[in-house]
Design a protein around this motif. Structure first.
Motif, PDB file in Angstrom:
ATOM      1  N   GLU A 218       0.879  -1.166   0.000  1.00 51.72           N
ATOM      2  CA  GLU A 218       0.000   0.000   0.000  1.00 51.72           C
ATOM      3  C   GLU A 218       0.917   1.217   0.000  1.00 51.72           C
ATOM      4  O   GLU A 218       1.623   1.463   0.982  1.00 51.72           O
ATOM      5  N   LEU A 219       0.939   1.967  -1.116  1.00 54.61           N
ATOM      6  CA  LEU A 219       1.886   3.074  -1.264  1.00 54.61           C
ATOM      7  C   LEU A 219       1.176   4.412  -1.100  1.00 54.61           C
ATOM      8  O   LEU A 219       0.307   4.778  -1.897  1.00 54.61           O
ATOM      9  N   PHE A 220       1.533   5.116  -0.051  1.00 52.36           N
ATOM     10  CA  PHE A 220       0.992   6.441   0.268  1.00 52.36           C
ATOM     11  C   PHE A 220       2.021   7.469  -0.202  1.00 52.36           C
ATOM     12  O   PHE A 220       2.989   7.763   0.502  1.00 52.36           O
ATOM     13  N   ALA A 221       1.843   7.968  -1.432  1.00 49.88           N
ATOM     14  CA  ALA A 221       2.782   8.936  -1.998  1.00 49.88           C
ATOM     15  C   ALA A 221       2.225  10.341  -1.807  1.00 49.88           C
ATOM     16  O   ALA A 221       1.100  10.641  -2.231  1.00 49.88           O
ATOM     17  N   LEU A 222       2.999  11.203  -1.170  1.00 44.74           N
ATOM     18  CA  LEU A 222       2.521  12.544  -0.864  1.00 44.74           C
ATOM     19  C   LEU A 222       2.524  13.425  -2.115  1.00 44.74           C
ATOM     20  O   LEU A 222       3.567  13.563  -2.781  1.00 44.74           O
ATOM     21  N   ASP A 223       1.379  13.982  -2.439  1.00 40.86           N
ATOM     22  CA  ASP A 223       1.283  14.997  -3.477  1.00 40.86           C
ATOM     23  C   ASP A 223       0.715  16.270  -2.844  1.00 40.86           C
ATOM     24  O   ASP A 223       0.498  16.338  -1.628  1.00 40.86           O
ATOM     25  N   ASP A 224       0.448  17.300  -3.668  1.00 41.72           N
ATOM     26  CA  ASP A 224      -0.016  18.580  -3.112  1.00 41.72           C
ATOM     27  C   ASP A 224      -1.333  18.429  -2.363  1.00 41.72           C
ATOM     28  O   ASP A 224      -1.539  19.037  -1.301  1.00 41.72           O
ATOM     29  N   THR A 225      -2.236  17.591  -2.899  1.00 40.22           N
ATOM     30  CA  THR A 225      -3.539  17.411  -2.257  1.00 40.22           C
ATOM     31  C   THR A 225      -3.380  16.781  -0.874  1.00 40.22           C
ATOM     32  O   THR A 225      -3.957  17.241   0.120  1.00 40.22           O
ATOM     33  N   LEU A 226      -2.581  15.695  -0.791  1.00 39.10           N
ATOM     34  CA  LEU A 226      -2.393  15.006   0.489  1.00 39.10           C
ATOM     35  C   LEU A 226      -1.622  15.884   1.477  1.00 39.10           C
ATOM     36  O   LEU A 226      -1.860  15.817   2.686  1.00 39.10           O
ATOM     37  N   ARG A 227      -0.722  16.718   0.970  1.00 41.32           N
ATOM     38  CA  ARG A 227       0.005  17.621   1.881  1.00 41.32           C
ATOM     39  C   ARG A 227      -0.957  18.618   2.519  1.00 41.32           C
ATOM     40  O   ARG A 227      -0.828  18.954   3.710  1.00 41.32           O
ATOM     41  N   ARG A 228      -1.927  19.092   1.746  1.00 43.99           N
ATOM     42  CA  ARG A 228      -2.913  20.016   2.308  1.00 43.99           C
ATOM     43  C   ARG A 228      -3.774  19.317   3.364  1.00 43.99           C
ATOM     44  O   ARG A 228      -4.102  19.898   4.404  1.00 43.99           O
ATOM     45  N   VAL A 229      -4.131  18.041   3.103  1.00 45.08           N
ATOM     46  CA  VAL A 229      -4.929  17.285   4.068  1.00 45.08           C
ATOM     47  C   VAL A 229      -4.131  17.080   5.359  1.00 45.08           C
ATOM     48  O   VAL A 229      -4.665  17.194   6.469  1.00 45.08           O
ATOM     49  N   ILE A 230      -2.840  16.768   5.234  1.00 37.31           N
ATOM     50  CA  ILE A 230      -1.991  16.586   6.420  1.00 37.31           C
ATOM     51  C   ILE A 230      -1.906  17.892   7.207  1.00 37.31           C
ATOM     52  O   ILE A 230      -2.041  17.907   8.438  1.00 37.31           O
ATOM     53  N   GLN A 231      -1.705  19.018   6.495  1.00 37.00           N
ATOM     54  CA  GLN A 231      -1.593  20.319   7.165  1.00 37.00           C
ATOM     55  C   GLN A 231      -2.879  20.701   7.885  1.00 37.00           C
ATOM     56  O   GLN A 231      -2.854  21.422   8.886  1.00 37.00           O
ATOM     57  N   SER A 232      -4.019  20.173   7.403  1.00 39.85           N
ATOM     58  CA  SER A 232      -5.298  20.504   8.026  1.00 39.85           C
ATOM     59  C   SER A 232      -5.490  19.813   9.368  1.00 39.85           C
ATOM     60  O   SER A 232      -6.469  20.078  10.069  1.00 39.85           O
ATOM     61  N   GLY A 233      -4.591  18.864   9.699  1.00 40.45           N
ATOM     62  CA  GLY A 233      -4.687  18.177  10.987  1.00 40.45           C
ATOM     63  C   GLY A 233      -5.524  16.919  10.952  1.00 40.45           C
ATOM     64  O   GLY A 233      -5.960  16.435  12.006  1.00 40.45           O
ATOM     65  N   ALA A 234      -5.750  16.355   9.769  1.00 37.97           N
ATOM     66  CA  ALA A 234      -6.581  15.152   9.634  1.00 37.97           C
ATOM     67  C   ALA A 234      -5.946  13.970  10.357  1.00 37.97           C
ATOM     68  O   ALA A 234      -4.716  13.853  10.443  1.00 37.97           O
ATOM     69  N   ASP A 235      -6.813  13.071  10.883  1.00 37.45           N
ATOM     70  CA  ASP A 235      -6.302  11.879  11.557  1.00 37.45           C
ATOM     71  C   ASP A 235      -5.993  10.802  10.525  1.00 37.45           C
ATOM     72  O   ASP A 235      -6.158  11.002   9.309  1.00 37.45           O
ATOM     73  N   ALA A 236      -5.542   9.610  11.004  1.00 39.18           N
ATOM     74  CA  ALA A 236      -5.094   8.548  10.100  1.00 39.18           C
ATOM     75  C   ALA A 236      -6.218   8.066   9.186  1.00 39.18           C
ATOM     76  O   ALA A 236      -5.993   7.794   7.996  1.00 39.18           O
ATOM     77  N   SER A 237      -7.443   7.967   9.722  1.00 39.49           N
ATOM     78  CA  SER A 237      -8.570   7.497   8.907  1.00 39.49           C
ATOM     79  C   SER A 237      -8.875   8.467   7.777  1.00 39.49           C
ATOM     80  O   SER A 237      -9.109   8.057   6.630  1.00 39.49           O
ATOM     81  N   ALA A 238      -8.869   9.759   8.092  1.00 37.39           N
ATOM     82  CA  ALA A 238      -9.126  10.767   7.060  1.00 37.39           C
ATOM     83  C   ALA A 238      -8.015  10.784   6.014  1.00 37.39           C
ATOM     84  O   ALA A 238      -8.273  10.924   4.809  1.00 37.39           O
ATOM     85  N   LEU A 239      -6.764  10.608   6.462  1.00 36.07           N
ATOM     86  CA  LEU A 239      -5.643  10.544   5.520  1.00 36.07           C
ATOM     87  C   LEU A 239      -5.765   9.334   4.603  1.00 36.07           C
ATOM     88  O   LEU A 239      -5.495   9.414   3.407  1.00 36.07           O
ATOM     89  N   HIS A 240      -6.171   8.215   5.190  1.00 32.45           N
ATOM     90  CA  HIS A 240      -6.341   6.984   4.410  1.00 32.45           C
ATOM     91  C   HIS A 240      -7.422   7.187   3.345  1.00 32.45           C
ATOM     92  O   HIS A 240      -7.246   6.810   2.173  1.00 32.45           O
ATOM     93  N   SER A 241      -8.552   7.784   3.729  1.00 29.90           N
ATOM     94  CA  SER A 241      -9.642   8.028   2.780  1.00 29.90           C
ATOM     95  C   SER A 241      -9.208   8.984   1.680  1.00 29.90           C
ATOM     96  O   SER A 241      -9.539   8.793   0.503  1.00 29.90           O
ATOM     97  N   ALA A 242      -8.458  10.033   2.055  1.00 28.58           N
ATOM     98  CA  ALA A 242      -7.986  10.993   1.063  1.00 28.58           C
ATOM     99  C   ALA A 242      -7.023  10.335   0.076  1.00 28.58           C
ATOM    100  O   ALA A 242      -7.061  10.614  -1.134  1.00 28.58           O
ATOM    101  N   ALA A 243      -6.155   9.442   0.582  1.00 29.83           N
ATOM    102  CA  ALA A 243      -5.212   8.753  -0.296  1.00 29.83           C
ATOM    103  C   ALA A 243      -5.942   7.813  -1.253  1.00 29.83           C
ATOM    104  O   ALA A 243      -5.582   7.700  -2.431  1.00 29.83           O
TER     105      ALA A 243
END
Length: 580
Positions: A504-529
């Motif tokens: 399972e490869l979680f590659a950071l792009d601009d969209t995921l970086r914005r989600v991380i900066q927003s303070g999302a938890d692991a579940s939200a990060l997983h859904s965004a990825a």
């Protein structure tokens, strides 16, 4: 000479080279043992190879293990000590003759002694050391079942510390114990086991091997009375303190078995019934350090190699213990061109030695920790740094700072999902703005057992099950056939042979970086990825099912904690279709 004849037979069978015979003769001069046993101890040939050659040389039949009696009865006129000291097992007979299996049946004095003691002729056949030891061990277990408790209390009573240590050394140096420990290691190689577990319980000593990630019980575990001797032998081999039985210890055994260079990582812990020992088996010759052999799907491999080619940043591999994280990192380093880059690793322990790579072994005893080694190697001008594991805040902070100053940093982290690595780094004190600046990607990995090609069984799934499991997108149009485990002689009736990896490869792009900066938890990060197209561990496992490499049961076993949150996966293990 007999030695030369045995060597010639083995050379003729292609089991040895002339150079191997020369080495064994030199070792025999030092060890003083029989030539065949020296060959086995050196790992040049198997015990079976030597026994078959002796059968041909001596013209004495070799007794298979299946012909040994289930319960050994000591004949009148003999003692069990005589049988043990001479490596003999009574097989059967009548008033006119008694047959014995012997490790050295060519000894003329042995036959004469037996004939005199029994007052009738004794016939000797050839037996392997391991088969005879197993039979004698069962005999001792049966005879001493009622004596174990008393022996456990009184075995070391009244001894001084020096006498106690010397007694342990004597126990570990006895030939049956040496053979028994060697057999445990040989069997691990034969089974392809990754770990050997020797565990004392109230009902006796348990022996288990981890094969393809699953523990298997061995019915012929050693006698509980041999536990102190076995522990002492293993401690001596791994350079531990044999007198210390109250504290955990770690050690390492380097040995050669059947032509394989084995590295055994040994761990002992005290339990209420004695010392529990685990030996992790690393067969250096069976490891293929190639990313293409790691089970990557083509799209995941391409994206992972793109992350490896970046000049700087952090690339993490996550998963539980034993999921192949370190092997993936080694394969990643092996794929890089070490002549153009300076690569330095900090590991605990160094598992494989890679050409062109500077590898540092952590030594906590002299305060050479991950963090201290990292601070030092930054002055060595490295291009690529591999950290065996980000264990603490200081190590993580130095790793992130190294990535921000122009280094490519590879490391492992213990998390269940790829997205979970982001929140884990935050828990370790790394600010989110540093994570988005430094981390390139996270690869989560599990090991999946592959179906035995000899016995895998096809099953056609109904449309409802295909939709429930989310298999539709991975099967060809109109295809509904998958495979399940059956079991045969080739796979030890498990239905599986070997393992492959799912990723399972979680590659950071601009969209995921914005989600991380927003303070999302692991579940939200997983859904965004997933919304960005990430293939989950469960979905990558379904790819293996659709390709006929593994079964739905195995994928659910390995990814149960992941698959429950995936869409279109309401199915459970109990709802799998049953076939006749």
């Amino acid at each position: 000479m007999a030695t030369e004849k045995l060597g010639e037979i083995l050379i003729g069978k292609g089991r040895l080279s002339a150079r191997d015979v020369e080495r064994a003769l030199l070792a025999q001069a030092e060890m003083g043992d029989l030539f065949g046993r020296v060959l086995v101890k050196l790992g040049l040939v198997s015990e079976t190879d030597v026994a078959q050659a002796l059968e041909e040389q001596l013209a004495i039949p070799l007794l298979p293990a299946s012909d040994y009696p289930e319960q050994v009865t000591v004949p009148d006129g003999l003692s069990r000590d005589f049988l043990v000291s001479n490596t003999l097992v009574p097989i059967g007979g009548d008033e006119s003759q008694t047959t014995f299996a012997a490790a050295v049946p060519q000894d003329p004095y042995l036959a004469k002694a037996l004939t005199m003691a029994l007052d009738r002729p004794a016939r000797l056949v050839l037996g392997t050391d391991s088969d005879i030891a197993r039979a004698l061990e069962q005999m001792l277990r049966d005879d001493e079942a009622g004596e174990e408790d008393e022996d456990e209390v009184d075995q070391f009573a009244g001894q001084s510390d020096d006498e106690f240590i010397e007694h342990l050394r004597d126990l570990a140096s006895e030939a049956p114990v040496i053979r028994l420990v060697n057999q445990l290691i040989h069997r691990a190689l034969d089974l392809g086991a990754s770990d050997i577990h020797i565990e004392p319980f109230e009902d006796g000593l348990h022996l288990r091997y981890r094969v393809d990630g699953v523990l298997q019980d061995m019915p012929d575990a050693p006698s509980a009375s041999l536990a102190p001797a076995i522990a002492s032998r293993i401690k001596l081999l791994s350079h531990m303190n044999i007198a210390e039985r109250r504290l955990p210890q770690d050690g390492r055994i380097m040995t050669r078995v059947k032509g394989h260079e084995l590295d055994l990582r040994v761990s002992t812990i005290p339990t209420v019934h004695g010392e529990s020992i685990v030996m992790r088996v690393l067969d250096r010759e069976s490891i293929r350090l190639s990313l293409t052999d790691m089970g990557f799907s083509s799209d995941t491999l391409q994206r992972y190699q793109e992350l490896l080619s970046r000049p700087h940043g952090v690339l993490l591999v996550t998963g539980p213990t034993g999921s192949g994280k370190t092997t993936t990192l080694y394969a990643s380093l092996a794929s890089m061109e070490s002549t153009d880059s300076k690569i330095i690793t900090v590991e605990d322990p160094v598992e494989y030695q890679l050409p062109g790579v500077n590898q540092i072994q952590v030594h906590a005893q002299i305060e050479l920790t991950f963090a201290r080694a990292l601070r030092a190697i930054l002055r060595q001008d490295p291009d690529i740094i591999m950290i065996g594991e980000m264990r603490d805040t200081e190590t993580a902070q130095i790793g992130v700072q190294s990535a921000l100053t122009g280094h490519l940093v590879l490391s492992t982290l213990h998390t269940n999902t790829a997205a979970g690595a982001i929140t884990r780094l935050e828990d370790m004190g790394i600010e989110r703005y540093l994570i988005t600046s430094a981390v390139n990607g996270v690869l989560a990995q599990r090991l999946l057992r592959t179906l035995c090609k000899h016995c895998r069984h096809p099953v056609d799934l109904p449309d409802e099950a295909i939709d429930d499991y989310g298999l539709r997108r991975f099967l060809a149009p109109g295809e509904r056939r998958v495979y399940e485990a059956a079991g045969c002689a080739h796979c030890g009736n498990t239905g599986y042979a070997g393992r492959t990896a799912i990723h399972e490869l979680f590659a950071l792009d601009d969209t995921l970086r914005r989600v991380i900066q927003s303070g999302a938890d692991a579940s939200a990060l997983h859904s965004a990825a997933r919304a960005q197209g990430m293939i989950t561990l469960y979905e990558d496992g379904l790819r293996k099912v659709a390709a006929g490499q593994s079964s739905l049961e195995e994928v659910l076993r390995v990814t149960q904690d992941q698959s429950e949150g995936d869409d279109n996966n309401a199915a459970s293990l109990s709802s799998l279709p049953q076939t006749a």
